[in-house]
Motif scaffolding. Structure first.
Motif, mmCIF file in Angstrom:
data_model
loop_
_atom_site.group_PDB
_atom_site.id
_atom_site.type_symbol
_atom_site.label_atom_id
_atom_site.label_comp_id
_atom_site.label_asym_id
_atom_site.label_seq_id
_atom_site.Cartn_x
_atom_site.Cartn_y
_atom_site.Cartn_z
ATOM 1 N N LEU A 528 0.844 -1.185 0.000
ATOM 2 C CA LEU A 528 0.000 0.000 0.000
ATOM 3 C C LEU A 528 0.881 1.237 0.000
ATOM 4 C CD1 LEU A 528 -2.813 1.362 0.283
ATOM 5 C CD2 LEU A 528 -2.521 1.185 2.768
ATOM 6 N N LEU A 533 -2.771 0.494 -4.460
ATOM 7 C CA LEU A 533 -2.703 -0.768 -3.719
ATOM 8 C C LEU A 533 -2.333 -1.850 -4.721
ATOM 9 C CD1 LEU A 533 -3.193 -2.401 -1.101
ATOM 10 C CD2 LEU A 533 -5.563 -2.692 -1.849
ATOM 11 N N LEU A 550 -6.006 4.388 -5.934
ATOM 12 C CA LEU A 550 -6.831 4.619 -4.755
ATOM 13 C C LEU A 550 -7.915 5.663 -4.963
ATOM 14 C CD1 LEU A 550 -4.110 4.598 -1.919
ATOM 15 C CD2 LEU A 550 -5.462 2.698 -2.799
ATOM 16 N N LEU A 555 -13.885 2.019 2.019
ATOM 17 C CA LEU A 555 -13.658 0.852 2.856
ATOM 18 C C LEU A 555 -14.969 0.436 3.488
ATOM 19 C CD1 LEU A 555 -11.426 -0.982 4.105
ATOM 20 C CD2 LEU A 555 -11.294 0.655 5.977
ATOM 21 N N ILE A 571 -13.094 -3.421 -0.346
ATOM 22 C CA ILE A 571 -12.793 -2.138 -0.982
ATOM 23 C C ILE A 571 -13.630 -2.050 -2.262
ATOM 24 C CG2 ILE A 571 -10.996 -0.740 -2.070
ATOM 25 C CD1 ILE A 571 -8.970 -2.083 -0.254
ATOM 26 N N TRP A 599 -4.516 -2.655 9.208
ATOM 27 C CA TRP A 599 -4.714 -2.391 7.770
ATOM 28 C C TRP A 599 -5.686 -1.229 7.574
ATOM 29 C CZ3 TRP A 599 -2.288 -3.337 3.459
ATOM 30 C CH2 TRP A 599 -1.376 -4.411 3.394
ATOM 31 N N LYS A 600 -6.710 -1.153 8.401
ATOM 32 C CA LYS A 600 -7.654 -0.047 8.285
ATOM 33 C C LYS A 600 -6.965 1.293 8.514
ATOM 34 C CE LYS A 600 -11.999 -2.322 9.539
ATOM 35 N NZ LYS A 600 -13.127 -2.340 10.517
ATOM 36 N N SER A 602 -3.836 1.992 8.085
ATOM 37 C CA SER A 602 -2.961 2.252 6.944
ATOM 38 C C SER A 602 -3.755 2.774 5.752
ATOM 39 C CB SER A 602 -2.203 0.977 6.564
ATOM 40 O OG SER A 602 -1.407 0.523 7.633
ATOM 41 N N LEU A 603 -4.928 2.201 5.525
ATOM 42 C CA LEU A 603 -5.786 2.680 4.423
ATOM 43 C C LEU A 603 -6.282 4.094 4.707
ATOM 44 C CD1 LEU A 603 -7.746 -0.617 3.684
ATOM 45 C CD2 LEU A 603 -6.165 0.531 2.134
ATOM 46 N N VAL A 608 -8.187 6.195 2.009
ATOM 47 C CA VAL A 608 -9.316 5.291 1.807
ATOM 48 C C VAL A 608 -10.059 5.206 3.129
ATOM 49 C CG1 VAL A 608 -10.033 2.975 1.125
ATOM 50 C CG2 VAL A 608 -8.017 4.019 0.069
#
Length: 809
Positions: A528, A533, A550, A555, A571, A599-600, A602-603, A608
């Motif tokens: 990412l 991604l 992106l 999300l 996604i 991960w959330k 980071s998004l 995102v």
């Protein structure tokens, strides 16, 4: 047998016993003594009484001697006894001596026939004794009788071994003549500790009670179970004589008559009996004392040196000594603290960390850990950055991230550092107090001094703690006063623009569950960045499967069944475009809830965001503006870059600050100021604790006793002549004899072959005794051609070879 120089050594030992009477038990210094060992009813008590010339020992059935009796015989004009435990009380009635021995024994051991290793010291003054020191021990027994303890045999043997195992002890092994010598317990114990027989003297008692037709001639001639120092026979009073109160002088005369009239012993009567035993014991003890005195002196000097320093510290009788002791204690306290912090202690702790090592752990492990705890929540931080940007832009739509938003967020995070920095100082303060308390051991002897010292040092530590916190607060305010965006380690806005497109936010494994025919999906390596991604076949990142931009991605959480072991999210594109091939969304799975949350976050950083937002806050909280999201991400990275510089600065400055303001200041206070504050109170502070007072008295008493003992030894003249050989032949003399030799030379003479020359033939004989010294008289040839040899006994077995030598006459 008289030797004035050597006779003077016995009073020397007695003086040493007086000087060390109170401390000899604690010190491992065993004075030269003769220890009497024998079985019960073997005649030990009678032998001792004959040596003294008086009846004074308790008698009875079973075990009577239950404490060691150190008996010192001293030649004097009058007759009396004196005990060490009641000095000055002279006992002229020997019946009272007997009663006092009984009373002193029962005082410590009671009436249950138990034994004790604490000795009774008795001095006997008499014109009928020679200077001699003996130790009477409990008689050896096999079976406990009556109320005796079951392990009485073990107790007695252990007690005997405590005395006879030392090399400077002469053993007087008493054995009755009417028992089998091979079963003698006294000889067996003596052989265990003296296998060469160098310090064992055999005494044969009850010669008058042997069966008719039997005698102990072979034993007394040292031909049966020979001892190097030989055997001496004595005849004690019988029980009938004791009951009839037969005078000991008469008993000694009867003993002499017995040896002179007995056909087996009359040829050796001159070296039998109690008077001869007295002389032999005195001579052997004198020889032994002469040999052991140098080593004994070295032991005394060694222990005196060990006590010198401690005794010097304990001389607190005058103000000068008190002042010196106070100074030494504080200097020692300062040195111990310095060593403990610097890691230069004499004794290294191998069990746990302490002192400077624990401070080092706080500096480099605890401090970074506390700083990381103030990291803000990612979602909350991005929301705060968004609010700051929009509030600064107002009604306008900003094209670039505003500097004021960056400064506002940075200053807020810098101000959060006050709590971890104060907590860090508290940890150092607590550890410093613990370290200081470890150095108070030497001050325990003076409770008031320790209490006052602890009070002053602790007050100083807390004072420096407050100064340190004020200084750290200033450091934080200094950082807040000016945000230096020109710092060499700061990434800057321009650098961020060039690097943001390729910046990797996160890497890791994810499972795509809605792609492919495999049940449960297929696992790929995901990367990412701020723009896309991508996923690869494996972590080597060589075979790229796809790269998803992106833009317009959202999300969404997915709820699976309760039996599922994975955690899912998806996604999708807000414009309803396919995100991958013909798929409208990507369904991704993680192995844990923590990994899903990571991960959330980071998004979120990549822009995102979740698709669902509360209706009441949709106008304020939703990140629907791509330009705003880009500005949030930019400031987010700038804040990370600047705060990493701040954290690095504080990780470097905080340990230096506490070392300067707290640790080093406290060390300097103890080294240079503490003594001056304690000195005016020295009269009250130097009062010792009761235990310390007792210990000081004990140390000074031992120190004084050792000095007195060495002073006694110094009085001995170094010109004391060596004693003559003991006139105690092991076997009956016959033709020729040589004492204590390994090789014997027997010679014969032939007529000379020419004038002025003779040939001598020698026969080399080897004795069964394994002695090593050849006497000087073996090859002594006086001028008138007379060959002088010592006689050789018929009991010696020999083997040899013939040698020749020429001697000029």
């Amino acid at each position: 047998m008289s030797n004035p120089g050597m006779e003077a050594l016995i009073p020397l030992v007695n003086s040493l016993q007086d000087a060390l009477s109170d401390v000899c038990y604690n010190y491992e210094l065993h004075l030269p003594q003769i220890v009497v060992v024998g079985a019960q009813s073997s005649g030990k008590s009678s032998v001792l009484e004959n040596l003294v010339g008086r009846d004074f020992l308790p008698r009875g059935t079973g075990i009577v001697t239950r404490r060691p009796l150190i008996l010192r015989l001293l030649h004097a004009d009058t007759v009396y006894g004196e005990f060490h435990h009641c000095k000055g009380n002279k006992f002229t009635d020997f019946n009272k001596i007997r009663e006092e021995i009984k009373a002193e024994t029962e005082r410590l051991t009671g009436r249950n026939k138990d034994i004790s290793s604490v000795p009774i010291n008795l001095l006997i003054y008499s014109p009928h004794v020679v200077n001699l020191t003996l130790v009477d021990l409990p008689g050896i027994t096999k079976v406990s009788v009556g109320d005796q303890p079951a392990d009485i045999e073990y107790q007695i043997r252990k007690l005997i071994m405590q005395y006879i195992c030392h090399e400077n002890c002469l053993i007087l092994a008493v054995t009755p003549a009417n028992t089998d010598l091979t079963n003698s317990d006294a000889l067996k114990l003596a052989k265990d500790v003296d296998p060469q027989g160098l310090r064992t003297i055999g005494v044969i008692t009850k010669l008058d009670l042997m069966d008719k037709g039997t005698d102990a001639k072979e034993i007394l001639e040292n031909r049966f179970l020979p001892l190097r120092l030989g055997y001496i026979g004595v005849v004690n009073r019988s029980q009938k004589d004791i009951d009839g109160q037969k005078d000991i002088r008469a008993a000694l005369q009867a003993e002499n008559n017995f040896f002179l009239s007995h056909p087996a012993y009359k040829h050796m009567a001159h070296r039998m009996g109690t008077p001869y035993l007295q002389k032999i014991l005195n001579q052997h003890l004198s020889n032994h004392i002469r040999d052991t005195l140098p080593g004994f002196r070295r032991d005394l000097e060694s222990q005196l040196r060990a006590l010198n320093k401690e005794a010097e510290e304990f001389r607190l009788d005058d103000p000068t000594s008190r002042n010196k002791t106070l100074t030494l204690l504080i200097h020692h306290f300062a040195d111990e603290l310095k060593k403990l912090i610097d890691g230069t202690c004499d004794n290294v702790d191998t069990v746990c960390l302490s002192g400077g090592a624990r401070l080092n752990q706080i500096f480099h492990l605890r401090l970074p850990n506390e700083l990381t705890k103030v990291q803000p929540d990612e979602i909350k931080l991005r929301r705060e950055i968004s609010y700051a940007i929009r509030n600064i832009h107002g009604v306008r739509t900003g094209l670039f991230p505003p500097d004021m938003a960056f400064e506002a967020i940075v200053k807020k995070q810098i101000s959060w550092l006050k709590e971890p920095c104060n907590k860090f100082i508290d940890m150092v303060n607590e550890e410093l107090i613990t370290t200081v308390n470890q150095c108070f051991d030497k001050l325990t002897c003076f409770p008031k001094l320790r209490e006052e010292t602890e009070k002053l040092v602790t007050t100083k530590i807390y004072e420096q703690e407050r100064k340190c916190k004020d200084l750290v607060l200033q450091l934080i305010e200094i950082q807040l006063a000016y945000i230096n965006t020109n710092h060499e380690d700061f990434v800057g806005f321009s650098n961020l623009l060039f690097s943001s497109f390729a910046q990797v936010i996160r890497k890791g494994w994810l499972t795509m569950s809605n792609i492919g025919l495999m049940k449960g999906g297929k696992e790929y390596w995901f990367i990412l960045t701020a723009e896309s991604l991508s996923w690869f076949k494996d972590e080597e990142e060589k075979e790229k499967q796809y790269m998803l931009p992106l833009d317009n991605l959202k999300l969404k959480d997915i709820v699976k069944g309760f039996k599922s072991s994975r955690f899912y999210f998806s996604i999708y594109n807000t414009e309803l475009r396919n995100v991958y091939k013909d798929q409208k969304w990507l369904e991704l799975a993680c192995c844990s809830q923590e990994e899903l949350d990571s991960w959330k976050v980071s998004l979120f950083r990549a822009g995102v965001f979740p698709d669902k937002v509360e209706v009441s806050t949709v106008s304020l909280n939703s990140f629907t503006d791509p330009l705003l999201e880009r500005q949030v991400e930019t400031i987010r990275h700038l804040v990370d870059s600047y705060m990493s510089i701040i954290h690095k600065t504080f990780r470097d400055q905080m340990p230096k600050t506490v070392m300067h303001v707290m640790v080093n200041s406290v060390k300097e206070f103890i080294r240079s100021e503490l003594l001056s504050q304690l000195y005016p109170l020295r009269e009250t502070l130097m009062d010792e604790s009761p235990d310390q007072q007792q210990h000081r008295v004990e140390v000074l008493r031992k120190h004084r006793a050792l000095k007195e003992a060495l002073a006694v030894i110094e009085q001995v003249s170094l010109s004391i002549p060596l004693p003559p050989p003991v006139d105690s032949p092991r076997i009956q003399p016959s033709r020729y004899k040589m004492h204590h030799v390994m090789h014997v030379l027997r010679l014969s003479v032939r007529p000379p072959r020419m004038a002025g020359q003779a040939t001598l033939h020698f026969l080399l004989l080897q004795s069964i005794t394994r002695d090593t010294m050849l006497p000087q008289t073996v090859l002594c040839i006086p001028p008138p051609n007379i060959f002088v040899l010592d006689p050789v006994g018929p009991g010696d077995s020999c083997r040899g070879s013939r040698l020749s030598m020429h001697v000029h006459i």
